[in-house]
Design a protein around this motif. Structure first.
Motif, PDB file in Angstrom:
ATOM      1  N   SER A 261       0.406  -1.214  -0.183  1.00  0.00           N
ATOM      2  CA  SER A 261      -0.026   0.072  -0.713  1.00  0.00           C
ATOM      3  C   SER A 261       0.774   1.516  -0.017  1.00  0.00           C
ATOM      4  CB  SER A 261      -1.060   0.568   1.457  1.00  0.00           C
ATOM      5  OG  SER A 261       0.019  -0.323   2.630  1.00  0.00           O
ATOM      6  N   ASP A 262       2.578   1.327   0.385  1.00  0.00           N
ATOM      7  CA  ASP A 262       2.934   2.591   0.144  1.00  0.00           C
ATOM      8  C   ASP A 262       3.549   2.689  -0.863  1.00  0.00           C
ATOM      9  OD1 ASP A 262       2.261   3.027   2.960  1.00  0.00           O
ATOM     10  OD2 ASP A 262       4.748   0.817   3.378  1.00  0.00           O
ATOM     11  N   LYS A 263       3.390   1.567  -1.451  1.00  0.00           N
ATOM     12  CA  LYS A 263       3.720   1.853  -2.580  1.00  0.00           C
ATOM     13  C   LYS A 263       2.802   2.803  -4.545  1.00  0.00           C
ATOM     14  CE  LYS A 263       8.004  -1.738  -3.148  1.00  0.00           C
ATOM     15  NZ  LYS A 263       8.006  -2.514  -3.567  1.00  0.00           N
ATOM     16  N   PHE A 264       1.517   1.922  -3.810  1.00  0.00           N
ATOM     17  CA  PHE A 264       0.496   2.732  -5.063  1.00  0.00           C
ATOM     18  C   PHE A 264      -0.120   3.751  -4.092  1.00  0.00           C
ATOM     19  CE2 PHE A 264       2.212  -1.078  -6.396  1.00  0.00           C
ATOM     20  CZ  PHE A 264       2.118  -0.707  -8.194  1.00  0.00           C
ATOM     21  N   LYS A 265      -0.727   4.404  -5.003  1.00  0.00           N
ATOM     22  CA  LYS A 265      -2.032   5.191  -4.403  1.00  0.00           C
ATOM     23  C   LYS A 265      -3.617   4.129  -4.573  1.00  0.00           C
ATOM     24  CE  LYS A 265       0.112   9.240  -5.195  1.00  0.00           C
ATOM     25  NZ  LYS A 265      -0.169  10.787  -5.680  1.00  0.00           N
ATOM     26  N   LYS A 266      -4.798   4.782  -3.461  1.00  0.00           N
ATOM     27  CA  LYS A 266      -6.155   4.276  -3.679  1.00  0.00           C
ATOM     28  C   LYS A 266      -7.015   4.503  -5.270  1.00  0.00           C
ATOM     29  CE  LYS A 266     -10.050   3.292  -1.118  1.00  0.00           C
ATOM     30  NZ  LYS A 266     -11.135   2.980  -0.514  1.00  0.00           N
ATOM     31  N   GLY A 267      -7.169   3.554  -6.129  1.00  0.00           N
ATOM     32  CA  GLY A 267      -7.987   3.999  -6.966  1.00  0.00           C
ATOM     33  C   GLY A 267      -6.409   3.835  -8.628  1.00  0.00           C
ATOM     34  N   ASP A 268      -5.518   3.431  -8.140  1.00  0.00           N
ATOM     35  CA  ASP A 268      -4.314   3.613  -9.688  1.00  0.00           C
ATOM     36  C   ASP A 268      -4.730   2.339  -9.899  1.00  0.00           C
ATOM     37  OD1 ASP A 268      -3.512   5.600  -8.617  1.00  0.00           O
ATOM     38  OD2 ASP A 268      -1.543   4.682  -7.619  1.00  0.00           O
ATOM     39  N   ALA A 269      -5.098   2.021 -11.442  1.00  0.00           N
ATOM     40  CA  ALA A 269      -5.211   0.537 -12.278  1.00  0.00           C
ATOM     41  C   ALA A 269      -3.967  -0.057 -12.009  1.00  0.00           C
ATOM     42  CB  ALA A 269      -5.465   1.813 -13.780  1.00  0.00           C
ATOM     43  N   ALA A 270      -4.430  -1.541 -11.945  1.00  0.00           N
ATOM     44  CA  ALA A 270      -2.941  -2.275 -11.823  1.00  0.00           C
ATOM     45  C   ALA A 270      -2.984  -2.082 -13.168  1.00  0.00           C
ATOM     46  CB  ALA A 270      -2.775  -3.115 -10.450  1.00  0.00           C
ATOM     47  N   THR A 271      -2.060  -2.782 -13.911  1.00  0.00           N
ATOM     48  CA  THR A 271      -1.797  -3.114 -15.817  1.00  0.00           C
ATOM     49  C   THR A 271       0.090  -4.238 -14.961  1.00  0.00           C
ATOM     50  OG1 THR A 271      -3.259  -1.130 -16.014  1.00  0.00           O
ATOM     51  CG2 THR A 271      -1.785  -2.465 -17.470  1.00  0.00           C
ATOM     52  N   SER A 272      -0.570  -5.116 -15.390  1.00  0.00           N
ATOM     53  CA  SER A 272       1.178  -5.244 -15.381  1.00  0.00           C
ATOM     54  C   SER A 272       0.833  -6.908 -16.845  1.00  0.00           C
ATOM     55  CB  SER A 272       1.679  -5.870 -13.916  1.00  0.00           C
ATOM     56  OG  SER A 272       1.482  -5.156 -13.649  1.00  0.00           O
ATOM     57  N   ILE A 273       2.342  -6.545 -17.176  1.00  0.00           N
ATOM     58  CA  ILE A 273       2.456  -8.126 -18.600  1.00  0.00           C
ATOM     59  C   ILE A 273       3.663  -9.183 -17.714  1.00  0.00           C
ATOM     60  CG2 ILE A 273       1.617  -6.877 -20.174  1.00  0.00           C
ATOM     61  CD1 ILE A 273       4.386  -6.695 -20.998  1.00  0.00           C
ATOM     62  N   TRP A 274       3.665  -9.876 -18.108  1.00  0.00           N
ATOM     63  CA  TRP A 274       4.773 -11.229 -17.528  1.00  0.00           C
ATOM     64  C   TRP A 274       4.339 -12.208 -17.848  1.00  0.00           C
ATOM     65  CZ3 TRP A 274      -0.012 -10.719 -15.045  1.00  0.00           C
ATOM     66  CH2 TRP A 274      -1.003 -11.565 -15.134  1.00  0.00           C
TER      67      TRP A 274
END
Length: 543
Positions: A261-274
């Motif tokens: 929670s310290d790295k992201f703000k509430k409401g941020d869109a979590a987008t990733s590829i792997w």
């Protein structure tokens, strides 16, 4: 259904670069045409409508016509309350039933392709029964290979030209007993499961909602060398994950995962590829696995496990197989429910895995497999667009309607030009046949069809409504005769008998996205169904 529903054929050019072994010189489609018919849209008053005038409600809540049309429709009884004609300033009450009678025009749809063997000396034999292909049928379900352009159930401008009605015409015993199990876009083709009773519909629907034992595989043809355009800066756990953390499942599930929670703000869109291997084990750049490895790996779409993973033979990399999957977790949302517009980047969590089937250098396009773990609206189309590889002929999400299809583009242009000529001919005829009696149409009676409007796909204009509002119901012997004469869509569509065929050629005839395989767990039993590969996937002989 109207007894006048019929079929016809049209010819389009094959995609550029298609080898003779894969395509015929011509692609012939049988299309289904339903003649216009009276239809009543009925609804009970919504809470927000009470104490508002009927004219205000129809003008603000429905968008197919301008205000002047609704004024005439209320005055002449096309719009009624409780079966009675009311004035335009009638205030709606709770419990009111509002009815709007229209002369309904449905767009034509493609129901099957003709093969070379369907030819005879006079061309295609239109008397030979041709139906939607049934993959499997038993007492509880019917599984079909849905053609693109056909919606699954009645919606929007489609009613009798929906899959449910077409299957019921094909087998009258199915009429009234079909139930929707899952969504498949109108422009998407492929495997569609339809339940024959409510119990099976609920059981299959629950399986899909729970995502347990439910595996879906789609085939798509996209622009470029997939996935080399993907945003590498979004690669997940590239530096944070050690090589010992190989299994991906503890980190991400259905597009969602636990974050600091310290790295992201509430409401941020979590987008990733792997990237994973075929067993779902995470592969990082520290192991030398890159997007190029995904592009260079190949999957045979004819050899898939029930869970959608590929059948492979270990060949290299310390005994591993050569198959790699690119995964994307990117939220999707519907931005306009009325028009069905969606976008990626915000909204509900969504996750899809992609693998490469083949790449065609001549068209610079790739055929890929897509395994959606979630089922958001337009999810695969949005995710491919986000990755920089939109479906090549999907004009709504970064593609071109006639991608490497000069023949299709030419036929579309010719269809528009032909419809323009029909309009000009009818306008000239109307000017020569003016009337001067009360309520009649005069020398300014022109169709004024909006440029590139195709029957009902563009709302009526003030000019068109002014034209049809010159008719009064009292002039006609029957309401049906008045309904036909005062129909905007009849004005747009009248003329040549092949107008419906021209309209079909001017529309998108589907996108290169195909539901290839579905596997479901029903009462502890795993069932799996698949369709043949679509023709557009055969741009290379070895595919």
């Amino acid at each position: 259904p109207p007894s006048s529903s019929s079929t016809t054929t049209t010819t389009t050019a094959p995609p550029t670069g298609a080898p003779p072994a894969a395509f015929s010189e011509k692609i012939r489609k049988r299309i289904r045409i339903v003649k216009p018919y009276p239809f009543t849209y009925a609804t009970f008053a919504k809470g927000r409508w009470t104490n508002r005038t009927i004219l205000d409600v129809y003008n603000s809540e429905f968008g197919s016509y301008p205000r002047s049309y609704y004024e005439g429709a209320i005055r002449n009884g096309r719009i009624t309350v409780g079966g009675k004609i009311v004035s335009t300033d009638y205030k709606i009450k709770g419990g009111d039933e509002l009815c709007h009678v229209v002369h309904r025009h449905e767009p034509a749809v493609a129901i099957c392709d003709f093969e070379d063997k369907d030819d005879n000396d006079n061309g295609c034999d239109i008397n030979t029964p041709k139906y939607i292909t049934v993959i499997h049928e038993d007492n509880d379900i019917i599984v079909v290979d849905k053609p693109s352009t056909v919606p699954v159930h009645p919606c929007g401008g489609y009613n009798f030209n929906s899959l449910f009605h077409i299957l019921s015409d094909q087998n009258p015993l199915l009429r009234g007993s079909l139930h929707n199990v899952h969504r498949l876009d109108r422009l998407t083709s492929g495997l569609t499961i339809v339940a024959k009773n409510t119990e099976m519909a609920k059981a299959l629907g629950q399986c899909i909602n729970d995502r347990k034992g439910c595996y879906k595989v789609y085939l798509a043809r996209v622009k470029g060398k997939f996935p080399l355009n993907a945003p590498v800066e979004k690669r997940f756990l590239d530096e944070e994950c050690s090589t010992s953390e190989t299994l991906l499942s503890p980190h991400i599930s259905n597009g969602e995962w636990t974050i600091d929670s310290d790295k992201f703000k509430k409401g941020d869109a979590a987008t990733s590829i792997w990237i994973t291997n075929n067993r779902g084990e995470l592969k990082t750049t520290t192991e030398g696995v890159t997007l190029k490895d995904v592009f260079q790996s190949r999957i045979d779409p004819k050899q898939l496990e029930n869970d959608g993973t590929a059948v492979e033979i270990p060949v290299e990399r310390n005994g591993e197989g050569s198959i790699h999957w690119l995964h994307l977790a990117c939220p999707c949302e519907i931005t306009c429910h009325k028009n069905g517009v969606c976008k990626a980047g915000n909204g509900k969590a969504a996750q899809t895995a992609f693998g490469v089937v083949h790449y065609d250098e001549e068209t610079d396009s790739s055929v890929v497999l897509a395994r959606p773990l979630t089922g958001r609206t337009h999810q695969i189309r949005l995710h491919l667009q986000y990755l920089g590889h939109p479906i090549a002929n999907d004009p709504n999400y970064g593609g071109e309607m006639f991608f490497f299809n000069d023949g299709g583009r030419k036929m579309c242009e010719e269809a528009h030009e032909k419809m323009k000529q029909i309009d000009e001919k009818n306008n000239a005829s109307n000017n020569d046949d003016s009337r001067t009696d009360s309520g009649a149409r005069g020398n300014n009676n022109k169709i004024n069809r909006p440029y590139h409007a195709i029957s009902t796909d563009v709302p009526a204009t003030e000019e068109e409504v002014k034209c049809i509002n010159q008719y009064d119901r009292s002039e006609f012997k029957s309401f049906l005769e008045y309904l036909e004469k005062s129909c905007v869509w009849c004005e747009r569509s009248k003329g040549e008998e092949d107008r419906a065929v021209l309209e079909f050629l001017a529309r998108s005839q589907g996108i290169w996205l195909h539901a290839l395989q579905y596997s479901l767990n029903v009462d502890g039993k795993q069932i799996s169904y698949s369709t043949p590969l679509p023709k557009w996937s055969y741009f290379q002989k070895e595919v």
